[in-house]
Design an enzyme around this catalytic site. Sequence first.
Site, short mmCIF file in Angstrom:
data_model
loop_
_atom_site.label_atom_id
_atom_site.label_comp_id
_atom_site.label_asym_id
_atom_site.label_seq_id
_atom_site.Cartn_x
_atom_site.Cartn_y
_atom_site.Cartn_z
N CYS A 24 0.83 -1.21 0.00
CA CYS A 24 0.00 0.00 0.00
C CYS A 24 0.86 1.26 0.00
O CYS A 24 1.63 1.49 0.93
CB CYS A 24 -0.90 -0.07 1.24
SG CYS A 24 -1.56 1.48 1.80
N CYS A 27 0.22 3.74 2.88
CA CYS A 27 0.75 3.18 4.14
C CYS A 27 2.23 3.55 4.29
O CYS A 27 2.70 3.82 5.40
CB CYS A 27 0.61 1.66 4.16
SG CYS A 27 -1.10 1.09 4.07
#
Length: 99
Positions: A24, A27
């Site tokens: 991600c 993230c």
Amino acid sequence: MKGNFNHIINGDQPVLVDFYADWCGPCKMQAPILKEVSSEIGGKARIIKIDVDKNQRLAQQYQVRGVPTLILFKTGQPVWRQSGVATKQQLIDLINQNA
């Protein structure tokens, strides 16, 4: 993990949980922000990271649909949550309000 997780979030200290995934992009943007927050807040709260791919049951339990999802727990109860990247100041203010 589940028993240990419950033990951590049920402590006296607020716990900010970062539900993330290695793949991600946002993230990866959130991670250095959390490091800065951690160094600034000291012992006011704990910050832990939960990989949703390795802890699917926990992610389902807390209905994590997208990553990153941040949830602040106080004495075992979620008191705040947000999906997407949170700013350093937002997280520091949040922790100060709940510490």
